[in-house]
Design an enzyme around this catalytic site. Structure first.
Site, mmCIF file in Angstrom:
data_model
loop_
_atom_site.group_PDB
_atom_site.id
_atom_site.type_symbol
_atom_site.label_atom_id
_atom_site.label_comp_id
_atom_site.label_asym_id
_atom_site.label_seq_id
_atom_site.Cartn_x
_atom_site.Cartn_y
_atom_site.Cartn_z
ATOM 1 N N GLU A 96 -9.133 3.594 0.631
ATOM 2 C CA GLU A 96 -9.595 2.221 0.457
ATOM 3 C C GLU A 96 -10.713 1.919 1.443
ATOM 4 O OE1 GLU A 96 -5.834 0.245 1.060
ATOM 5 O OE2 GLU A 96 -6.330 -0.330 3.081
ATOM 6 N N ARG B 279 5.213 1.372 4.811
ATOM 7 C CA ARG B 279 5.228 0.381 5.875
ATOM 8 C C ARG B 279 5.813 0.995 7.139
ATOM 9 N NH1 ARG B 279 8.038 -3.697 2.800
ATOM 10 N NH2 ARG B 279 6.217 -4.147 1.548
ATOM 11 N N HIS C 244 -1.245 4.945 3.794
ATOM 12 C CA HIS C 244 -1.163 5.332 2.387
ATOM 13 C C HIS C 244 -1.183 6.844 2.252
ATOM 14 C CE1 HIS C 244 -1.834 1.182 1.504
ATOM 15 N NE2 HIS C 244 -3.012 1.182 2.075
ATOM 16 N N HIS D 284 -3.093 1.375 9.530
ATOM 17 C CA HIS D 284 -3.996 0.230 9.472
ATOM 18 C C HIS D 284 -3.305 -1.082 9.120
ATOM 19 C CE1 HIS D 284 -3.703 1.609 5.299
ATOM 20 N NE2 HIS D 284 -3.958 0.375 4.942
HETATM 21 ZN ZN ZN Z 1 -3.882 -0.439 2.954
#
Ligand code: ZN
Length: 317
Positions: A119, A196, A101, A176
């Protein structure tokens, strides 16, 4: 000061079907799920891709984004232009894509002013074959590019088994994913921007999902932080107190295991709570596993009774 009119806001989740989802949100959790590949429960969200509604009370049926806009008092008048956090419960039977991200600065410039995404994950359940990917083994950006372009995923990614009660903070730039039967409670910045990197060569409707290699390769932190710095064991923490799991520039997260009557203070601008085990009461309201709610600004004393676990979070403003 107490604001008695600021009562508890129960939230109706939104569900998302995913390639890699399962049916545990319907079997082990008390939800009506849309199908057998339900990957995500957006438990507390005001994101346009899944805007939750308020359940019952004065604001019954309001979307969270609407409430944020119309009743800023309930949230302590933070001045933020949108609800800052997003809480999910994730059932990852398969693996979601390997991804990264952006941070706020990168997202603002390249993603129409969106937030970046920090996150964190609290592991609700893990199986022997469950694992997560966090970080990579490349020493330099050059090496990272080369390994990505040659598809040397096995050597590149760092895969590790995690247990129930492990807690992991994923900073922007950290490569991740997770899966293999993990159930996770995720708390994140209110953003849906994912680059991605690798999707395990899977096809959806006969086509691979889009990758975002250029952006990902710019964002990935090189070298990655040591693995030990990522995983925090929380199973041994004391009961009946608010255990702070993380404090970063965006949020604070606590774990609270209730086994006897306990009183805590809602002294944040507002507090998000999810019941992740058991049942009990909160100031007389019955609550149970799978319930998600917001304690508004000025809620004051929070009396909890029962046998249950809560994960709480607040935005750091
Ligand atoms: Zn994520």
């Amino acid at each position: 000061m107490n604001y008695p009119e600021h009562s508890i806001l129960f939230i109706n989740p939104v569900f998302k079907q995913m390639l890699w989802g399962g049916n545990r949100l319907g079997e082990d959790w008390p939800y009506q799920i849309p199908g057998d590949n339900t990957g995500e429960c957006w438990a507390i969200s005001a994101h346009p891709n899944g805007d939750c509604t308020v359940k019952g009370g004065k604001y019954d049926g309001y979307t969270l984004s609407e409430l944020w806009e119309k009743e800023p008092d309930l949230f302590g008048n933070t001045g933020l232009d949108r609800f800052p956090l997003l809480v999910k419960i994730i059932d990852a039977q398969g693996y979601s894509s390997i991804q990264v991200h952006p941070d706020d600065a990168y997202a603002k410039e390249h993603e129409n002013g969106s937030f970046g995404k920090m996150e964190c994950w609290y592991v609700l359940d893990s199986k022997e074959e469950s694992s997560l990917v966090v970080g990579h083994n490349a020493g330099t950006r050059e090496e990272l590019r080369e390994m990505v372009h040659k598809g040397e995923w096995k050597d590149l990614i760092r895969e590790v088994h995690v247990e129930k009660d492990d807690f992991i903070q994923i900073e922007p730039g950290t490569i991740h994913t997770f899966g293999g039967g993990l159930m996770i409670l995720e708390i994140q910045q209110n953003s849906d921007i994912t680059y991605r990197v690798y999707d395990f060569d899977r096809l959806t409707n006969g086509k691979p999902r889009e990758l975002h290699l250029d952006k990902a390769l710019e964002m990935i932190t090189v070298p990655a932080k040591p693995l030990e710095d990522y995983i925090k064991k929380t199973g041994v923490m004391p009961e009946n107190v608010m255990n702070l799991l993380i404090e970063c520039e965006y949020y604070r997260v606590w774990k609270l295991d209730v086994t006897k009557p306990v009183t805590i203070k809602q002294d944040q601008s507002f507090m998000l709570m999810s019941v992740t085990r058991g049942e009990g009461t909160l100031n007389g309201n019955e609550i149970k596993k799978g319930d998600h709610f917001i304690l508004p600004y000025g809620y004051g004393d929070v009396n909890l009774q029962g046998d249950m676990q809560l994960i709480a979070s607040a935005c750091n403003v």
